[in-house]
Structure formats: C-alpha cells, structure tokens
Design an enzyme around this catalytic site. Structure first.
Site, PDB file in Angstrom:
ATOM      1  N   CYS A 163     -32.889  17.387  -9.579  1.00  0.00           N
ATOM      2  CA  CYS A 163     -32.441  18.687 -10.104  1.00  0.00           C
ATOM      3  C   CYS A 163     -30.909  18.789 -10.115  1.00  0.00           C
ATOM      4  O   CYS A 163     -30.310  19.344 -11.035  1.00  0.00           O
ATOM      5  CB  CYS A 163     -33.011  19.825  -9.268  1.00  0.00           C
ATOM      6  SG  CYS A 163     -34.805  19.929  -9.270  1.00  0.00           S
ATOM      7  N   ASP A 191     -35.290  35.530 -32.882  1.00  0.00           N
ATOM      8  CA  ASP A 191     -36.386  36.495 -33.025  1.00  0.00           C
ATOM      9  C   ASP A 191     -37.186  36.649 -31.736  1.00  0.00           C
ATOM     10  O   ASP A 191     -38.213  37.323 -31.713  1.00  0.00           O
ATOM     11  CB  ASP A 191     -37.318  36.088 -34.171  1.00  0.00           C
ATOM     12  CG  ASP A 191     -37.903  34.685 -33.992  1.00  0.00           C
ATOM     13  OD1 ASP A 191     -37.617  34.039 -32.952  1.00  0.00           O
ATOM     14  OD2 ASP A 191     -38.651  34.238 -34.886  1.00  0.00           O
TER      15      ASP A 191
END
Length: 221
Positions: free
Chosen positions: A46, A138
């Site tokens: 990570c 959107d």
C-alpha cells in the site's frame, strides 16, 4: 451481494478524511474521479502504491480527475502513514496531494463490495481488496478493477484506461488492445460507413479479413 455495477450512480456517501468530512458527490463536483482502496495503513504494498499515486497526481489533474484513497484505519493513522508514504517517495515534509477516507468501521467497504475474504488482520477481520473505481462527471461508475491484497496496482495503466474512457465518452470510437493516446482507434461497429466518413475527416481504413466482414475499421483522432 453488496457492490456497484458499471453504469450505476455511485453512492453519495459521507465520510471523514484526512482533509475533513466530505459528501462524495460534492467532493467530485463536475469532475471525473478515482477512488482506490487499500487493505490497511503502514503496510508495504500500500505504501508503494500511494507513493506512486502521489507522484502521478499532476497527471490525474491534467485529465480533470479528482483522486481519493480509502483504508480501514482512522484519520489519525492515515495522517501519520502519509508521512511514511511521502518519505518513501523521497518527498518527506510534502503533504499527500489527495485525501484518504477513514473506513475504520468498514461500512463503506461493505457497501461497495470491497472486502477481501482471504486477507484478514491480526484480529481476524477482513481487509479491503485493492479496488479501483473511476467515476464520470455524471456520477456513474465507468470502470472498476479489483486486485487481491497481494498484488500492487499499475497506476500508469490506470491513466491509460482513463484516457480511453474520456476519449470514448466523446467520440464514437473504441480503443484496441494495448492502445496509447495518439495511436489509431477503432470505429464502433454500430456506426454506418456513411456516418463514419462524415465524423472522421482523417479517413477510415478497413482491415481485410478472411471472413470478408468489414468490422475492423480504424481512424486517427
């Protein structure tokens, strides 16, 4: 099973982050967005991923994409981990250029179907998988990629995919295998030849195939 499918409106969740509390749709505004999850703070893979994402932050910004990460630890842990991330990338003292969502109760991870059943912490609780969600202006999901906790992501490939998504959202084209910006694209099969000629002033070329079918049509944007 909890999760979200391509074309779904992405949940307008509220969450605490390293830059304060957000409402996701307000955070995105009219921009594209990318949300990428991490199994846990202070973990090796990570850390390399967040460092790489930080180095590429300007590339995401050029494309009008807002970045946000998620991990299952607290805001305080995220802030401390961010210092390690930037130091790993030889940028100690520089703030991480995007926020990290604190999902320490795993509520968002469950809602979005991000938990990895095979990877657990010392307490036996499941970790989040390495999810990538790309959201359009959107607010609909345009792309999702799911990696196991043991495999780090390729952020250059993620940028390439975003280039394809943004191009194909505006033009009646598709991008072929291994496509990179500037290379030829393919005319979508549903577009008649007459319309293709009018839409693509650089011309349309067709690859001849044994079947005789004229479905491999290329153009230069």
């Amino acid at each position: 099973m909890p999760g979200i499918l391509l074309g779904d409106v992405f949940p307008n969740f509220e969450a605490d982050t390293t830059t304060g509390r957000i409402k996701f749709h307000d955070f995105l505004g009219d921009s594209w967005g990318i949300l990428f999850s991490h199994p846990a703070d202070f973990t090796p893979v990570c850390t390399t991923e967040l460092s790489r994402a930080a180095k590429l932050a300007d590339e995401f910004k050029k494309r009008g994409v807002k970045m946000i990460a998620l991990s299952i630890d607290s805001v305080e842990d995220h802030k401390n981990w961010s210092k390690d991330v930037m130091a790993y990338g030889n940028e100690a003292g520089t703030p991480l250029p995007f926020p990290i969502i604190a999902d320490d109760k795993r509520e968002l991870s469950v809602q979005l179907g991000m938990l990895d059943p095979d990877e657990r912490n010392k307490a036996g609780l499941p970790l989040t998988a390495r999810c990538v969600f790309v959201i359009g202006p959107d607010k609909k999901l345009k792309l999702s990629i799911l990696y196991p906790a043991t495999t780090g992501r390729n952020f250059v490939e993620i940028l390439r995919v975003i280039d394809s998504l943004q191009l194909t959202a505006q033009k009646k084209v598709a991008t072929p295998v291994d496509w990179k910006p500037g290379e030829k694209v393919m005319v979508i099969p549903s577009l008649p030849d007459s319309e293709a000629t009018a839409l693509f002033p650089n011309g349309v070329t067709t690859k001849e195939l044994p079947s005789g079918k004229k479905y491999l049509r290329y153009t230069q944007i």
